[in-house]
Design a protein around this motif. Structure first.
Motif, mmCIF file in Angstrom:
data_model
loop_
_atom_site.group_PDB
_atom_site.id
_atom_site.type_symbol
_atom_site.label_atom_id
_atom_site.label_comp_id
_atom_site.label_asym_id
_atom_site.label_seq_id
_atom_site.Cartn_x
_atom_site.Cartn_y
_atom_site.Cartn_z
ATOM 1 N N VAL A 9 42.356 46.126 39.405
ATOM 2 C CA VAL A 9 41.454 45.843 40.708
ATOM 3 C C VAL A 9 40.947 44.850 40.615
ATOM 4 O O VAL A 9 40.084 44.654 39.649
ATOM 5 C CB VAL A 9 40.905 47.144 41.004
ATOM 6 N N LEU A 10 40.942 43.859 41.655
ATOM 7 C CA LEU A 10 40.063 42.649 41.744
ATOM 8 C C LEU A 10 38.833 42.864 42.458
ATOM 9 O O LEU A 10 38.850 43.479 43.735
ATOM 10 C CB LEU A 10 40.973 41.712 42.190
ATOM 11 N N LYS A 11 37.626 42.645 41.997
ATOM 12 C CA LYS A 11 36.517 42.671 42.629
ATOM 13 C C LYS A 11 35.497 41.519 42.732
ATOM 14 O O LYS A 11 35.958 40.716 41.908
ATOM 15 C CB LYS A 11 35.598 44.032 41.985
ATOM 16 N N GLY A 12 34.621 41.369 43.551
ATOM 17 C CA GLY A 12 33.912 40.331 43.773
ATOM 18 C C GLY A 12 34.606 39.067 44.320
ATOM 19 O O GLY A 12 34.918 39.423 45.405
ATOM 20 N N ASN A 13 34.474 38.064 43.877
ATOM 21 C CA ASN A 13 34.958 36.699 44.667
ATOM 22 C C ASN A 13 36.559 36.604 44.356
ATOM 23 O O ASN A 13 36.876 36.117 43.225
ATOM 24 C CB ASN A 13 34.218 35.595 43.960
ATOM 25 N N ILE A 14 37.285 37.040 45.230
ATOM 26 C CA ILE A 14 38.868 37.156 45.034
ATOM 27 C C ILE A 14 39.475 35.884 44.675
ATOM 28 O O ILE A 14 40.189 35.633 43.919
ATOM 29 C CB ILE A 14 39.530 37.864 46.426
ATOM 30 N N PRO A 15 39.051 34.771 45.654
ATOM 31 C CA PRO A 15 39.634 33.438 45.392
ATOM 32 C C PRO A 15 39.300 32.921 43.828
ATOM 33 O O PRO A 15 40.259 32.409 43.022
ATOM 34 C CB PRO A 15 38.708 32.644 46.130
ATOM 35 N N ASP A 16 38.355 33.243 43.261
ATOM 36 C CA ASP A 16 37.818 32.811 41.768
ATOM 37 C C ASP A 16 38.726 33.644 40.953
ATOM 38 O O ASP A 16 39.136 32.993 39.809
ATOM 39 C CB ASP A 16 36.335 33.016 41.700
ATOM 40 N N GLU A 17 38.882 35.048 40.964
ATOM 41 C CA GLU A 17 39.596 36.068 40.429
ATOM 42 C C GLU A 17 41.066 35.545 40.374
ATOM 43 O O GLU A 17 41.536 35.497 39.239
ATOM 44 C CB GLU A 17 39.588 37.310 40.719
ATOM 45 N N ILE A 18 41.558 35.046 41.355
ATOM 46 C CA ILE A 18 42.970 34.659 41.314
ATOM 47 C C ILE A 18 43.137 33.350 40.859
ATOM 48 O O ILE A 18 44.128 32.998 40.048
ATOM 49 C CB ILE A 18 43.646 34.647 42.939
ATOM 50 N N THR A 19 42.351 32.535 40.919
ATOM 51 C CA THR A 19 42.527 31.257 40.356
ATOM 52 C C THR A 19 42.339 31.437 38.672
ATOM 53 O O THR A 19 43.006 30.707 37.804
ATOM 54 C CB THR A 19 41.126 30.393 40.577
ATOM 55 N N THR A 20 41.505 32.299 38.169
ATOM 56 C CA THR A 20 41.358 32.562 36.851
ATOM 57 C C THR A 20 42.677 33.224 36.300
ATOM 58 O O THR A 20 43.051 32.771 35.298
ATOM 59 C CB THR A 20 40.318 33.353 36.601
ATOM 60 N N LEU A 21 43.327 34.280 36.924
ATOM 61 C CA LEU A 21 44.296 34.618 36.671
ATOM 62 C C LEU A 21 45.660 33.688 36.580
ATOM 63 O O LEU A 21 46.428 33.731 35.696
ATOM 64 C CB LEU A 21 44.761 35.826 37.754
ATOM 65 N N LYS A 22 45.572 32.891 37.815
ATOM 66 C CA LYS A 22 46.601 31.764 37.658
ATOM 67 C C LYS A 22 46.728 30.680 36.604
ATOM 68 O O LYS A 22 47.640 30.247 35.889
ATOM 69 C CB LYS A 22 46.596 30.927 38.888
ATOM 70 N N GLN A 23 45.409 30.628 35.987
ATOM 71 C CA GLN A 23 45.272 29.824 34.634
ATOM 72 C C GLN A 23 45.733 30.331 33.571
ATOM 73 O O GLN A 23 45.730 29.627 32.500
ATOM 74 C CB GLN A 23 43.963 29.294 34.646
ATOM 75 N N GLN A 24 46.132 31.532 33.536
ATOM 76 C CA GLN A 24 46.320 32.229 31.999
ATOM 77 C C GLN A 24 47.707 32.079 31.918
ATOM 78 O O GLN A 24 48.608 32.118 32.808
ATOM 79 C CB GLN A 24 45.777 33.718 32.057
ATOM 80 N N PRO A 25 48.223 32.350 30.659
ATOM 81 C CA PRO A 25 49.536 32.147 30.314
ATOM 82 C C PRO A 25 50.163 33.595 30.687
ATOM 83 O O PRO A 25 49.408 34.418 31.036
ATOM 84 C CB PRO A 25 49.551 32.180 28.698
ATOM 85 N N GLY A 26 51.554 33.396 30.805
ATOM 86 C CA GLY A 26 52.255 34.630 31.332
ATOM 87 C C GLY A 26 52.973 34.371 32.548
ATOM 88 O O GLY A 26 53.570 33.219 32.623
ATOM 89 N N THR A 42 47.091 32.520 52.028
ATOM 90 C CA THR A 42 47.630 31.181 52.531
ATOM 91 C C THR A 42 46.305 30.805 52.997
ATOM 92 O O THR A 42 46.041 29.351 52.623
ATOM 93 C CB THR A 42 48.464 31.561 53.662
ATOM 94 N N GLU A 43 45.463 31.244 53.605
ATOM 95 C CA GLU A 43 44.246 30.455 54.069
ATOM 96 C C GLU A 43 43.325 29.985 53.062
ATOM 97 O O GLU A 43 42.589 29.215 53.029
ATOM 98 C CB GLU A 43 43.509 31.513 55.088
ATOM 99 N N LEU A 44 43.526 30.853 51.994
ATOM 100 C CA LEU A 44 42.402 30.177 50.785
ATOM 101 C C LEU A 44 43.267 29.399 49.805
ATOM 102 O O LEU A 44 42.603 28.909 49.001
ATOM 103 C CB LEU A 44 42.269 31.642 49.868
ATOM 104 N N GLY A 45 44.465 29.144 50.265
ATOM 105 C CA GLY A 45 45.107 28.055 49.559
ATOM 106 C C GLY A 45 45.616 28.419 48.039
ATOM 107 O O GLY A 45 45.596 27.747 47.087
#
Length: 97
Positions: A9-26, A42-45
């Protein structure tokens, strides 16, 4: 957390959470069946690639996937795939402006 051991579950700043997840290997992240999440991301790029499936059926109604997008996003076609049942998959990435 249900039967998915790799879900969280993502909490807090969702764009930052997604950006962090995208930078992880996997593996890549995928959104299935949530037009509201696709619109928000889409709106958050936050979407790197769109895979749109076109089914050979005319329904006459439906839920718009991108309804309410404030700023248009130009897309660049990457590739297409077609199947014997008539389904076509269109692969797009946001165009670099």
């Amino acid at each position: 957390m249900g039967k998915y051991n790799n879900a969280r579950v993502l909490k807090g700043n969702i764009p930052d959470e997604i950006t962090t997840l995208k930078q992880q290997p996997g593996k890549n992240m995928v959104i299935y069946g949530s037009a509201s999440v696709v619109r928000s991301f889409t709106e958050l790029g936050l979407i790197d690639e769109y895979q749109l499936l076109v089914h050979p059926v005319v329904l006459g109604a439906g839920k718009p996937l991108f309804k309410g997008i404030a700023t248009p996003v130009n897309l660049k076609l990457l590739k297409t795939e077609s199947y014997k049942n008539g389904v076509v998959v269109l692969y797009y990435e946001p165009a670099k402006n």
